[in-house]
Design a protein around this motif. Structure first.
Motif, PDB file in Angstrom:
ATOM      1  N   ASP A 175      -8.901 -28.115 -37.540  1.00 44.49           N
ATOM      2  CA  ASP A 175      -7.588 -28.737 -37.730  1.00 44.49           C
ATOM      3  C   ASP A 175      -7.619 -29.537 -39.028  1.00 44.49           C
ATOM      4  N   GLU A 176      -6.429 -29.856 -39.526  1.00 41.65           N
ATOM      5  CA  GLU A 176      -6.347 -30.682 -40.733  1.00 41.65           C
ATOM      6  C   GLU A 176      -5.845 -32.066 -40.362  1.00 41.65           C
ATOM      7  N   THR A 177      -6.156 -33.041 -41.196  1.00 39.74           N
ATOM      8  CA  THR A 177      -5.677 -34.396 -40.997  1.00 39.74           C
ATOM      9  C   THR A 177      -5.420 -35.043 -42.343  1.00 39.74           C
ATOM     10  N   TRP A 178      -4.554 -36.034 -42.357  1.00 41.60           N
ATOM     11  CA  TRP A 178      -4.255 -36.765 -43.584  1.00 41.60           C
ATOM     12  C   TRP A 178      -5.041 -38.071 -43.605  1.00 41.60           C
ATOM     13  N   ILE A 179      -5.726 -38.326 -44.700  1.00 38.44           N
ATOM     14  CA  ILE A 179      -6.421 -39.595 -44.889  1.00 38.44           C
ATOM     15  C   ILE A 179      -5.583 -40.436 -45.845  1.00 38.44           C
ATOM     16  N   LEU A 207      -9.909 -31.142 -43.975  1.00 33.78           N
ATOM     17  CA  LEU A 207     -10.090 -30.113 -42.962  1.00 33.78           C
ATOM     18  C   LEU A 207     -11.302 -30.461 -42.111  1.00 33.78           C
ATOM     19  N   VAL A 208     -11.144 -30.362 -40.785  1.00 37.95           N
ATOM     20  CA  VAL A 208     -12.183 -30.741 -39.832  1.00 37.95           C
ATOM     21  C   VAL A 208     -12.506 -29.551 -38.941  1.00 37.95           C
ATOM     22  N   ALA A 209     -13.794 -29.311 -38.702  1.00 43.79           N
ATOM     23  CA  ALA A 209     -14.236 -28.271 -37.768  1.00 43.79           C
ATOM     24  C   ALA A 209     -15.286 -28.874 -36.841  1.00 43.79           C
ATOM     25  N   GLY A 235     -19.711 -30.869 -30.209  1.00 48.47           N
ATOM     26  CA  GLY A 235     -20.982 -30.580 -30.842  1.00 48.47           C
ATOM     27  C   GLY A 235     -20.984 -31.043 -32.286  1.00 48.47           C
ATOM     28  N   ARG A 236     -21.601 -30.260 -33.138  1.00 51.00           N
ATOM     29  CA  ARG A 236     -21.690 -30.620 -34.558  1.00 51.00           C
ATOM     30  C   ARG A 236     -20.323 -30.504 -35.232  1.00 51.00           C
ATOM     31  N   ALA A 237     -20.179 -31.200 -36.351  1.00 52.60           N
ATOM     32  CA  ALA A 237     -18.891 -31.219 -37.057  1.00 52.60           C
ATOM     33  C   ALA A 237     -19.095 -31.001 -38.543  1.00 52.60           C
ATOM     34  N   ARG A 238     -17.997 -30.648 -39.211  1.00 52.55           N
ATOM     35  CA  ARG A 238     -17.951 -30.530 -40.671  1.00 52.55           C
ATOM     36  C   ARG A 238     -16.606 -31.082 -41.136  1.00 52.55           C
ATOM     37  N   MET A 239     -16.571 -31.666 -42.331  1.00 54.56           N
ATOM     38  CA  MET A 239     -15.330 -32.155 -42.923  1.00 54.56           C
ATOM     39  C   MET A 239     -15.347 -31.889 -44.424  1.00 54.56           C
ATOM     40  N   ASP A 283      -5.941 -25.455 -32.122  1.00 55.84           N
ATOM     41  CA  ASP A 283      -5.015 -26.113 -31.197  1.00 55.84           C
ATOM     42  C   ASP A 283      -4.807 -27.582 -31.505  1.00 55.84           C
ATOM     43  N   GLY A 284      -5.593 -28.121 -32.382  1.00 52.94           N
ATOM     44  CA  GLY A 284      -5.445 -29.532 -32.710  1.00 52.94           C
ATOM     45  C   GLY A 284      -6.585 -30.364 -32.154  1.00 52.94           C
ATOM     46  N   LEU A 285      -7.184 -31.165 -33.027  1.00 50.75           N
ATOM     47  CA  LEU A 285      -8.299 -32.029 -32.644  1.00 50.75           C
ATOM     48  C   LEU A 285      -7.821 -33.463 -32.467  1.00 50.75           C
ATOM     49  N   LYS A 286      -8.247 -34.086 -31.405  1.00 48.97           N
ATOM     50  CA  LYS A 286      -7.924 -35.485 -31.191  1.00 48.97           C
ATOM     51  C   LYS A 286      -9.174 -36.361 -31.174  1.00 48.97           C
ATOM     52  N   SER A 287     -10.355 -35.723 -31.108  1.00 46.69           N
ATOM     53  CA  SER A 287     -11.592 -36.484 -30.981  1.00 46.69           C
ATOM     54  C   SER A 287     -11.968 -37.213 -32.260  1.00 46.69           C
ATOM     55  N   PHE A 288     -11.366 -36.848 -33.401  1.00 39.86           N
ATOM     56  CA  PHE A 288     -11.693 -37.507 -34.660  1.00 39.86           C
ATOM     57  C   PHE A 288     -10.501 -38.329 -35.182  1.00 39.86           C
TER      58      PHE A 288
END
Length: 289
Positions: free
Chosen positions: A139-143, A165-167, A176-180, A208-213
């Motif tokens: 998912d993408e997010t705005w900083i 962009l977050v995975a 699990g593991r993440a990337r940004m 579907d959209g990430l809420k954990s980050f």
């Protein structure tokens, strides 16, 4: 040469790494877990040159630096200070600002604390790290916040916020593991480039959209009170680093010192302008927050 156990408390850490010699022995045990081997003659016998931060082979007298191929190479800052900085970064999930590090370690100059933290951040990425696998949410997010009155791609024109962009790997109820990565747009080429670099072939990708980050921005503002335009990517790397190693403090500590990451020390001039940061997904300047 047995590898020392990682301290579980501040008192244990202070006792275990109270001197330059103790720090050097720890680095040596990490470099040569099965015992010293001379890279020149293959001899397994050597003695320590504490003041020079080196080991000297008793056979051919070749000297090997215990800080070579780490971010500590040729540093003038005591190893005890570096070890404290790395320990504080890996044990406090909130992160640590340069101002707080300066105060806690009694450093004279803020710039020294700032430089140390950025050197440590640049050691967080292992060049040989494995891509994400299995089920991966993207998912993408705005900083910096979305722009009022603008939606979707229209925010990219004269934007004040940065697009990230977050995975994250899905592992049941936990992540699990993440990337940004900072990205310049929503184009398919940009998204595919990110996926090819960070996600293994055969994985299942969900959007579907990430809420954990969702606490990323709060972390940036609460700990660092904003991030400069040149350094955003390394702060994202720090957030990911802490998340991926939240249950492995010893591995995180050794990674920060540059052990086994393939990272060479970064010059201060490169850190100041962020010129050593490769941004395959964003060639544009990152705004200030």
């Amino acid at each position: 040469m047995p590898r020392p156990t990682f301290p579980k408390t501040l008192r244990e850490f202070q006792s275990q790494f109270s001197s330059e010699e103790a720090c050097q022995k720890y680095l040596a045990s990490c470099r040569w877990p099965d015992g010293f081997v001379c890279p020149r003659c293959g001899s397994q016998s050597a003695y320590e040159l504490v003041k020079l931060k080196r080991w000297q082979c008793t056979g051919c007298r070749h000297q090997v630096s215990v800080t070579a191929q780490t971010i500590l190479h040729n540093t003038k800052i005591p190893l005890t200070v570096w070890f404290w900085a790395a320990y504080l970064m890996t044990t406090d999930k909130r992160g640590i600002s340069a101002l707080l590090l300066q105060r806690q370690l009694g450093m004279r100059r803020y710039e020294t604390a700032w430089m140390m933290l950025h050197k440590l951040r640049r050691a967080m990425i292992n060049l040989e790290r494995e891509p994400l696998r299995g089920e991966v949410e993207v998912d993408e997010t705005w900083i910096g916040g979305t722009q009022a009155g603008l939606r979707g791609s229209r925010q990219l024109k004269g934007r004040k916020a940065a697009l990230v962009l977050v995975a994250v790997e899905k592992r049941g109820r936990v992540t699990g593991r993440a990337r940004m990565a900072v990205i310049p747009d929503f184009k398919s080429a940009t998204l595919l480039g990110f996926l090819k670099e960070n996600v293994a072939l055969g994985s299942t990708v969900y959007t579907d959209g990430l809420k954990s980050f969702g606490n990323l921005q709060q972390w940036l503002i609460g700990t660092y009170h904003g991030v400069s335009r040149d350094q955003l990517q390394v702060y994202l790397d720090e957030f990911v680093f802490c998340h991926n190693r939240r249950r492995q403090p010893m591995a995180a500590f050794q990674t920060l010192l540059g052990l086994g990451t393939g990272r060479k020390p970064t010059a201060y001039q490169q850190i100041r302008g962020g010129t050593n940061l490769s941004r395959p997904f964003n060639q544009d300047p990152i705004p200030t927050y």
